[in-house]
Design an enzyme around this catalytic site. Sequence first.
Site, PDB file in Angstrom:
ATOM      1  CG  ASP A 258      -3.143  -5.668  -1.523  1.00  0.00           C
ATOM      2  OD1 ASP A 258      -2.941  -5.487  -2.732  1.00  0.00           O
ATOM      3  OD2 ASP A 258      -3.024  -3.652  -1.540  1.00  0.00           O
TER       4      ASP A 258
ATOM      5  CD  GLU B 251      -3.622  -0.538  -5.907  1.00  0.00           C
ATOM      6  OE1 GLU B 251      -4.189   0.747  -6.647  1.00  0.00           O
ATOM      7  OE2 GLU B 251      -4.554  -0.673  -4.643  1.00  0.00           O
ATOM      8  CD  GLU B 252      -5.815  -0.906  -1.852  1.00  0.00           C
ATOM      9  OE1 GLU B 252      -5.939   0.706  -1.416  1.00  0.00           O
ATOM     10  OE2 GLU B 252      -7.134  -0.889  -1.888  1.00  0.00           O
TER      11      GLU B 252
HETATM   12 ZN   LIG Z   1      -8.072  -0.847  -6.036  1.00  0.00          ZN
END
Ligand SMILES: [Zn+2]
Length: 404
Positions: A73, A168-169
């Site tokens: 992502d 992850e973000e």
């Molecule tokens: Zn990253």
Amino acid sequence: MRYVRVDTQSDPHSETFPSTEKQKDLSRYLLSELKAMGIRNAELDTYGYVYATIPGNSPKKNVPAICFCSHVDTAPDCSGTKVKPILHKNYDGTDIILPDDPSQVLKLSDYGYLQQQVGSDIITASGTTLLGADDKSGIAVIMEAASYLTKHPDILHGDIKIVFTPDEEVGKGTAKIDMEKLGAKFGYTMDGGEAGSLEDETFSADSVSIIINGVSAHPGYAKGKLVNALKIAGNILQLLPKNEWAPEVTDGKEGFVHPVGHTGIAEKASIDFIVRDFDTSRLKVHEDRLQRLAQDVIDQYPGATMEFIVREQYRNMKQVLDDHPEVVAYAAEAIRRAGLEVKTESIRGGTDGSRLSYMGLPCPNIFTGMQAIHSKLEWIGVKDMVKSAETIVHLCMICEEKTT
Ligand SMILES: [Zn+2]
């Protein structure tokens, strides 16, 4: 450059997992590329995680399985739709005006690290989107290393595990990860900046919610009765120090307390904070100080009460890595064999690696070269990515060599 063209922006407000279905567009594509390399056990699960194993070929039986991890992502802070990557061949140090928005200019004077790329190729976006080198450069170097290892069976290694995570973000990259399926002894996120950098330390992090209960009354007849929770909240915020203890005035190894949200009505208000320090035991010191500051304010408003709620977010990975010194040592050795100087750094934030380390997979973070991330000026040097892929291959070899 193929990977960044796929829109994989995650969404912090989504209730689904992955937070955006479009992340799987890239996951599916990666799966097909892994299979095309001849990696047979590659799979994509319903959450959008891609898992793959390059089987070990070492005659040694106990070479540890190691994992390389990156996220598909891109950050919600900046558009990731219709990214048009541009390869600037033989960068000469002059300003780069991004064609789709000429107000976006990449200048050497703003990004000193560009100096090291003069004479080499760099990649930028076109001015209206981020590039997505965070973390598609990590994916690219892992795929490159995987391709190299499958084409060079003479290089001895143990089982190499690959995982590409969604979200992850938005802080959920490890939420649905299957550690058993992963089956690695330790791992590395490929999600760092300058060539040679090796990050083995992150913040430890808590959140705090202060909930203030005022006393409500009809404002026309409130004399002597009403206690306004919003005013108490404002008072608490006003008393937070200006010259210390805040992200805008701290750096290096200093921790902080940072208000990130405030909601309320006259009767009831809440303030949300994040608390950060490298030293986990200092979190309690910060929280006690915040609680005293808030309680002193509350005490000035008879009838008002306060709830002080602390939640653990993540912990400094160094505490785990110190128990497994070979994990960082192998990475440092691999970076040196790739011809670079090792820059050991601390991250004033968290990574998926901090969570993975506490889930049983010690996991420092290795450079890919990404710069100016989460912005329209995001860029990356091609030679740094090459070094990053080399580092992966060296790491696999070192793990095998060091096994007796
Ligand atoms: Zn990253």
